[in-house]
Design a protein around this motif. Sequence first.
Motif, short mmCIF file in Angstrom:
data_model
loop_
_atom_site.label_atom_id
_atom_site.label_comp_id
_atom_site.label_asym_id
_atom_site.label_seq_id
_atom_site.Cartn_x
_atom_site.Cartn_y
_atom_site.Cartn_z
N LEU A 142 0.85 -1.19 0.00
CA LEU A 142 0.00 0.00 0.00
C LEU A 142 0.88 1.24 0.00
O LEU A 142 1.59 1.50 0.98
N ALA A 143 0.83 2.00 -1.08
CA ALA A 143 1.66 3.20 -1.21
C ALA A 143 0.81 4.45 -1.06
O ALA A 143 -0.28 4.54 -1.63
N SER A 144 1.28 5.40 -0.24
CA SER A 144 0.56 6.66 -0.01
C SER A 144 -0.93 6.38 0.19
O SER A 144 -1.77 6.91 -0.53
N PRO A 145 -1.26 5.56 1.18
CA PRO A 145 -2.58 4.92 1.18
C PRO A 145 -3.73 5.84 1.56
O PRO A 145 -3.64 6.66 2.47
N ASP B 13 -2.32 13.80 6.31
CA ASP B 13 -3.37 12.79 6.28
C ASP B 13 -2.83 11.45 5.81
O ASP B 13 -3.19 10.39 6.35
N ILE B 14 -1.98 11.48 4.79
CA ILE B 14 -1.44 10.22 4.24
C ILE B 14 -0.46 9.60 5.23
O ILE B 14 -0.44 8.38 5.43
N SER B 15 0.36 10.43 5.87
CA SER B 15 1.27 9.91 6.90
C SER B 15 0.48 9.25 8.02
O SER B 15 0.87 8.19 8.54
N ALA B 16 -0.62 9.88 8.41
CA ALA B 16 -1.47 9.31 9.46
C ALA B 16 -2.07 7.98 9.02
O ALA B 16 -2.18 7.04 9.83
N ASN B 17 -2.47 7.89 7.76
CA ASN B 17 -3.00 6.63 7.24
C ASN B 17 -1.95 5.53 7.28
O ASN B 17 -2.22 4.40 7.69
N ALA B 18 -0.74 5.87 6.83
CA ALA B 18 0.34 4.88 6.84
C ALA B 18 0.64 4.42 8.26
O ALA B 18 0.86 3.23 8.52
N HIS B 19 0.64 5.37 9.20
CA HIS B 19 0.89 5.03 10.60
C HIS B 19 -0.21 4.12 11.14
O HIS B 19 0.07 3.13 11.84
#
Length: 282
Positions: free
Chosen positions: A125-128, A234-240
């Motif tokens: 999953l990239a930049s999810p 937002d994307i960093s939070a999703n990845a986390h």
Amino acid sequence: MTQRITAWSEIDNGLVPVDEGELFYETAGSGPAVVLLHGGMLDQHMWDEQFTWLVNSGLRAIRYDSRGHGLSSTVTGDYANHDDLCALLDALDVPSAVLVGLSHGARVALDTALAHPDRVTALALASPGISGRAFTDPFILAHIKEQVAAIGAPDGAERYVEHFLRMWVDGPHREPSAVHPGFRERMRASAAANVEVHADGMGAGMPLEVGAIGRLGEVRVPTVVFDGDLDSGDISANAHAIALTVPGARRVRIPGAAHMVNLENTPLFDHELHAFLSSLDY
């Protein structure tokens, strides 16, 4: 129609029927199946850099344009991307596959792993995106507001695409002038083509999703998540969230890249994806 990718492999393409439409796909190679899912407003060609080496690694690479994108059908009513993907797998006689998705493609991959777990071997999953999770980053929200305001204006399509580029190509941490102009133009041309071809589908239907944000702990396949250090919060939070909640998931931070990690730091992305795929027990 076929074209050669190496001396021993050809690319096949075609159309697969889905409810009220059809999906355009390309596939090449043999071996375990890997499906590439593109980001929103783009098409399967965002995976050009990865498609060939996947085939040459002894895998069956499959990529397709999701509904409302590329050469696939324009949206005419409500639909489910995860069901569309399963229809494609059925038509290509693929029992299960590794799903490699970026942004909206990652969102679809996650939904598929939850709605049809028997069809998914692993997730990259990239930049999810994650279904059921709203945007909160002020940078993203401001550009979405501008996109909505552009709809119907005389120069609306051009403005709409530019705000897409600001959000998902430049990102919140740099100006357009800091992005490689050839890369930015490639993304602009792809997004502009989608807006032009599929304009009639805007507002014609809604994707039906599974609300993955509340179900990440149910994912039971090997998972790796990539995110760029120049992307939205937002994307960093999703990845986390994925790395924290999906059992055994691993997060790879991609330096020098915003949202399009596979195209901005291709050597590192390819190295990490290849390592992940090589580690799987097919």
